[in-house]
Enzyme design. Structure first.
Site, PDB file in Angstrom:
ATOM      1  N   GLU A 141       0.830  -1.216   0.000  1.00 33.24           N
ATOM      2  CA  GLU A 141       0.000   0.000   0.000  1.00 33.24           C
ATOM      3  C   GLU A 141       0.862   1.262   0.000  1.00 33.24           C
ATOM      4  O   GLU A 141       0.571   2.238   0.701  1.00 33.24           O
ATOM      5  CB  GLU A 141      -0.966  -0.029   1.193  1.00 33.24           C
ATOM      6  CG  GLU A 141      -1.891  -1.243   1.176  1.00 33.24           C
ATOM      7  CD  GLU A 141      -2.964  -1.218   2.256  1.00 33.24           C
ATOM      8  OE1 GLU A 141      -2.943  -0.287   3.094  1.00 33.24           O
ATOM      9  OE2 GLU A 141      -3.835  -2.103   2.261  1.00 33.24           O
ATOM     10  N   GLU A 288      -5.241  -9.393   0.230  1.00 28.03           N
ATOM     11  CA  GLU A 288      -5.729  -9.366   1.616  1.00 28.03           C
ATOM     12  C   GLU A 288      -7.234  -9.176   1.623  1.00 28.03           C
ATOM     13  O   GLU A 288      -7.762  -8.324   0.898  1.00 28.03           O
ATOM     14  CB  GLU A 288      -5.104  -8.214   2.429  1.00 28.03           C
ATOM     15  CG  GLU A 288      -3.647  -8.389   2.804  1.00 28.03           C
ATOM     16  CD  GLU A 288      -3.132  -7.215   3.633  1.00 28.03           C
ATOM     17  OE1 GLU A 288      -3.969  -6.488   4.221  1.00 28.03           O
ATOM     18  OE2 GLU A 288      -1.914  -7.017   3.687  1.00 28.03           O
TER      19      GLU A 288
END
Length: 528
Positions: A141, A288
């Site tokens: 991220e 995820e």
């Protein structure tokens, strides 16, 4: 004349030798083709993997961790680094692993080809192919959490890719970077989604690289957060993959596609965002996703029941091969966040409670996934029991015991004086038996082993001496069916292989028989 006959005889035996060699080579090639086709089919099938974090008290040793993964039939994992001990333990196990480069290493790799090549040599070439590394996740991220590192993200990826090319591993090992869902703006309806345009100078070449290299777009997608941040707009049932009536389905007004769950909508938003950049050949990989099983007072929807429902339905959804409304032909593989509860994580409470299992490998809840592929061994474990938790005071245990034997309708006859489970005569032993009786009567349902925090699920049989706990008396037919279905699947694979091999051998043998008939006829003529 004798010379001519000798030449003919030599020619016959030469042809016989050549055909025998061709027969052997054809058999070997047939087996190799089948093996390669089987491998390609396995690699292309959607799967469910798990993320493994290590902020865990008394973390399992690498060897024990890998043994546990094998026991639970987990075949795909993602690490947040390239832990050498875990990579060594994974060797020759057939467990496929994504390794990662932490964000704090991006600068060094993104500014030095030598450092990137060294990293590949040390963490990839040093283990592959004994350890089945399938991909490298570069950072995590980065664009939304550490935007200062954004300029070196693509250079780091390209340098690592060049090192993979040099090692001739670029077709076996993909390289990408996981993104937060917040990188996509206006995600619903999916048809209106687009990447954050302030980062377009980085995102566009990154997506083009993924297209060129055949790598996936890695996305961390959490319907839990979508629901929490949009309560009253996004229904809970849609977030948990629960069956919906048509009136409750989310409809994209531009495409008229119906969405029965939030995750599919998030995946399609990613596809539309790439489509807006004229890239349509990159597959979304969900690196995820998950649901917390416990939270503080501000997180009322972080419960065992919701976590169980989300994870169980997610697994079924992937193995149903249903794709998404926009791409029904493509089912994204997913990695559940996460394998173990990371109890060392800082608050809020939910941060430490995303795991399928506790740090000691006991299940947090029982997944209900029988019949949905081979992921996890029979709904998390082969057999589980509910016992009193260590450290709980006697008064609390006695209250829970009284409830279990009373309103809970547990069978407590075995803990009466003179019966098999009366001794040792203490509240903890009696409570454990009563808890397990209630738990088994409830079908080991999620939430049935709680008793206000006084109980815990265990895979260790608490039976002792002549005292047999209820969980050991009930090995359900369902368990046997799951085991049998696994064996049947393996048998089916063997049957397919043997049938394929017999067909090939039969065809070759027929040709050999024809050839031998010709040879025999020539010998008869020769002798006459």
């Amino acid at each position: 004349m004798a010379s001519s006959k000798l030449n003919i005889l030599i020619l016959i035996f030469f042809l016989f030798f050549v055909f025998t060699e061709l027969f052997t080579l054809s058999l070997a090639k047939s087996s190799a083709i089948f093996t390669e086709q089987k491998k390609q089919n396995e690699d292309s099938e959607p799967f469910v993997g798990v993320n493994i974090g290590t902020d865990v008290s008394n973390m399992l040793s690498p060897a024990d961790l890998v043994s546990f993964l094998q026991l639970q039939k987990i075949t795909h994992i993602r690490l947040y680094d390239a832990n050498p001990d875990i990579l060594k333990a994974l060797a020759r196990t057939k467990i496929r692993v994504i390794i990662s480069i932490p964000n704090n290493q991006l600068l060094a790799i993104g500014t030095s080809n030598t450092t990137a090549a060294s990293w590949i040599g040390r963490n990839v070439v040093g283990y592959y192919p004994d350890t089945l590394i399938t991909a490298i996740a570069v950072g995590d991220e980065v664009l939304t959490t550490v935007p200062s590192s954004a300029p070196v993200l693509l250079p780091a990826i390209e340098s690592l890719y060049s090192a993979l090319v040099a090692a001739n591993l670029h077709t076996q090992i993909k390289i990408s970077t996981p993104h937060s869902a917040s990188l996509i703006l206006d995600p619903f309806p999916p048809s209106q989604a687009f990447f954050n345009q302030s980062m377009s100078s980085i995102i566009l070449p990154l997506i083009q690289f993924l297209s060129k290299s055949g790598s996936p777009l890695m996305m961390n997608l959490y319907p839990y957060y979508v629901f929490v941040q949009n309560k009253g707009v996004v229904p809970l049932d849609n977030s948990l993959f629960k069956p919906l009536t048509p009136s409750k389905e989310m409809v994209d007004p531009n495409t008229l596609l119906h969405y029965t769950n939030v995750l599919d909508a998030m995946i399609d938003a990613a596809y539309i965002s790439m489509q807006n950049l004229n890239v349509t050949d990159v597959v979304v990989l969900v690196t995820e996703t998950g649901w917390p099983s416990k939270g503080d007072s501000k997180e009322p929807y972080a419960t065992i029941d919701n976590a169980d429902t989300y994870s169980s339905n997610l697994i079924k959804h992937v193995f149903d091969h249903s794709g998404t409304p926009l791409h029904p032909e493509t089912t994204s593989s997913v990695y559940i966040y996460e394998l173990l509860n990371e109890d060392l994580r800082s608050p809020p409470v939910s941060e430490a409670n995303w795991g399928l299992f506790n740090g000691n490998s006991t299940p947090v809840y029982l997944l209900h996934v029988s019949g949905s592929g081979s992921f996890l061994a029979n709904d998390t474990t082969n057999q589980t029991y509910c016992i009193a938790m260590d450290g709980v005071d006697s008064k609390t245990l006695q209250t829970a015991l009284d409830w279990a034997c009373g309103p809970g309708q547990a069978n407590c006859s075995e803990i009466q004086p003179g019966e098999n489970c009366y001794k040792p005569n203490n509240v903890k032993n009696h409570a454990s038996y009563a808890f397990d009786s209630y738990y088994q009567n409830e079908g080991r349902a999620a939430g049935s082993c709680d008793f206000k925090g006084a109980a815990i699920i265990t895979t260790t049989d608490p039976s002792h001496g002549s005292c047999i706990f209820p969980g050991s008396k009930k090995i359900s037919n369902k368990t046997k069916q799951v085991v049998n279905s696994t064996q049947t699947s393996s048998a089916a694979d063997r049957l397919r292989f043997n049938t394929f091999r017999r067909i090939r051998i039969s065809a070759i043998a027929n040709n050999l028989q024809i050839f031998m008939d010709v040879i025999f006829s020539m010998l008869i003529l020769f002798l006459l």
